[in-house]
Write an enzyme that holds these catalytic residues in place. Sequence first.
Site, PDB file in Angstrom:
ATOM      1  N   SER A  13      -6.456   7.937  -3.008  1.00  0.00           N
ATOM      2  CA  SER A  13      -7.127   6.654  -2.810  1.00  0.00           C
ATOM      3  C   SER A  13      -8.606   6.747  -3.152  1.00  0.00           C
ATOM      4  O   SER A  13      -9.162   5.856  -3.803  1.00  0.00           O
ATOM      5  CB  SER A  13      -6.945   6.195  -1.360  1.00  0.00           C
TER       6      SER A  13
ATOM      7  N   ARG B  11     -10.438   5.154  -6.710  1.00  0.00           N
ATOM      8  CA  ARG B  11     -11.558   4.226  -6.488  1.00  0.00           C
ATOM      9  C   ARG B  11     -12.839   4.760  -7.119  1.00  0.00           C
ATOM     10  O   ARG B  11     -13.572   4.032  -7.790  1.00  0.00           O
ATOM     11  CB  ARG B  11     -11.755   3.985  -4.987  1.00  0.00           C
TER      12      ARG B  11
ATOM     13  N   GLY C 287       0.288   1.922  -8.591  1.00  0.00           N
ATOM     14  CA  GLY C 287      -0.185   0.622  -8.132  1.00  0.00           C
ATOM     15  C   GLY C 287      -1.690   0.505  -8.187  1.00  0.00           C
ATOM     16  O   GLY C 287      -2.229  -0.552  -8.558  1.00  0.00           O
TER      17      GLY C 287
ATOM     18  N   ARG D 272       7.389  -4.369  -9.034  1.00  0.00           N
ATOM     19  CA  ARG D 272       6.409  -4.535  -7.958  1.00  0.00           C
ATOM     20  C   ARG D 272       5.487  -5.725  -8.254  1.00  0.00           C
ATOM     21  O   ARG D 272       5.177  -6.034  -9.405  1.00  0.00           O
ATOM     22  CB  ARG D 272       5.592  -3.244  -7.784  1.00  0.00           C
TER      23      ARG D 272
ATOM     24  N   ASP E 210       1.059   4.278   5.022  1.00  0.00           N
ATOM     25  CA  ASP E 210       1.635   5.330   4.189  1.00  0.00           C
ATOM     26  C   ASP E 210       2.150   6.495   5.010  1.00  0.00           C
ATOM     27  O   ASP E 210       2.819   7.387   4.466  1.00  0.00           O
ATOM     28  CB  ASP E 210       0.608   5.838   3.171  1.00  0.00           C
TER      29      ASP E 210
ATOM     30  N   ARG F 100       7.123   9.234  -1.233  1.00  0.00           N
ATOM     31  CA  ARG F 100       6.974   9.408   0.216  1.00  0.00           C
ATOM     32  C   ARG F 100       8.337   9.551   0.916  1.00  0.00           C
ATOM     33  O   ARG F 100       8.424  10.188   1.962  1.00  0.00           O
ATOM     34  CB  ARG F 100       6.154   8.268   0.810  1.00  0.00           C
TER      35      ARG F 100
END
Length: 408
Positions: A8, A12, A80, A108, A297, A369
């Site tokens: 993440s 970013r 994503g 998605r 998550d 996951r």
Amino acid sequence: MAIPGSKSLTNRALVAAGLSRGRSTLTGVLDADDTRAMLAGLEALGVGIVRSRDATTVTVEGVAGNPPVTDARIDARLSGTTARFLAPVLARVPGTSHLDGLPPFRRRPMGPSIAALRSLGLTVIEHGATDHLPITVTGGPVAGGEVEVAGEVSSQFLSGLLLAGPAFPSGLTVRVSTPLVSVPYVEMTVEVLRWFGAELTRPDAATFVVAGGGTRAADVVIEPDASAASYLLAAAAITGGRIRVPGLTAASHQGDAGFAAVLGRMGAEVVVDEHGTEVRGTGSLRGIDVDLGAMSDTAQTLAAVAVFAEGPTRITGIGFIRAKETDRIEAVATELSRLGIDAREERDGLLIHPGRPSPGVVATYDDHRMAMSFALLGLVVPGIAIADPGCVAKTFPSYFEVLEQLRR
């Protein structure tokens, strides 16, 4: 146990660096399918990328908010964050841009990103299902403006708009039109933007105003991935072992870092300090009721832990994970039930009663996951096999090697 860098934070920071002025250096970068998709997407936008031999240090030559391309073609693969963070950047591209992903990702949702681009005056054509990839975008570059974005499906749509915001000369005002899920991820986005000098204000809880004019390069150290760490912390809790994750400190920017405290509520011994996070299994875990909306998550990880607790565990606040790589609520309930565990879907979560799993092959539904969380069952009981184990390459390519180290 060393954990790979946060996906993440990596993705970013890569976007923020790519849109900034000057050269940024990111260390501790995650090397996985999702981050490779982001790096390739940024290169398609004209961003200069140089990777170290081990791919954990990346030098980024930013484009100062002006991608020097006229025919950008981006393949988000299964990522994503790549699709939803780079879609708003296409508003700054002159000419025609193309955004696509692999077939599972085409299922998605992308509607909020598409709606935002259209509200900025761009033309977006969907070449498949409505509100899904692949898309073609024309009409840029635009100077900025005001957009609304839905918040109940994923916070990634909002984060993408915020990350692109400084690249618009006139700035960008974003209003969240529905209740926002995964708020800690938005807070992380805001923090990353500030590392690069962005000016962002919030006149009210639902409005974000990002000043235009661009951002400056920065050198960033990426902390360990808290979602990845959750599996190893859970392993210690269910086996009575001990694990310490250096670098995942009390000052972590990741909401999933709170998973250790959830294990503490269940009976594990937990220490989180300025050096890292440590979990020690006590041999006794109790079921709990917990809202994981802020760390969704880790829901599948907790489902695996719940199997070995005394008493039922109810996980709430995660209804939106039905729109992740798969319907994660249904998938968890289905696979636990196939292993003989009483697991029930609820409106926004799961109810899991403890038991001893029977041997079986766990379907993973193209979801990394699912593979990583259900593999934990095999640390306690024999006969658990994981279908398509290679799907972990999306975020944690060395996962099974690391798990084997724990077994020793």
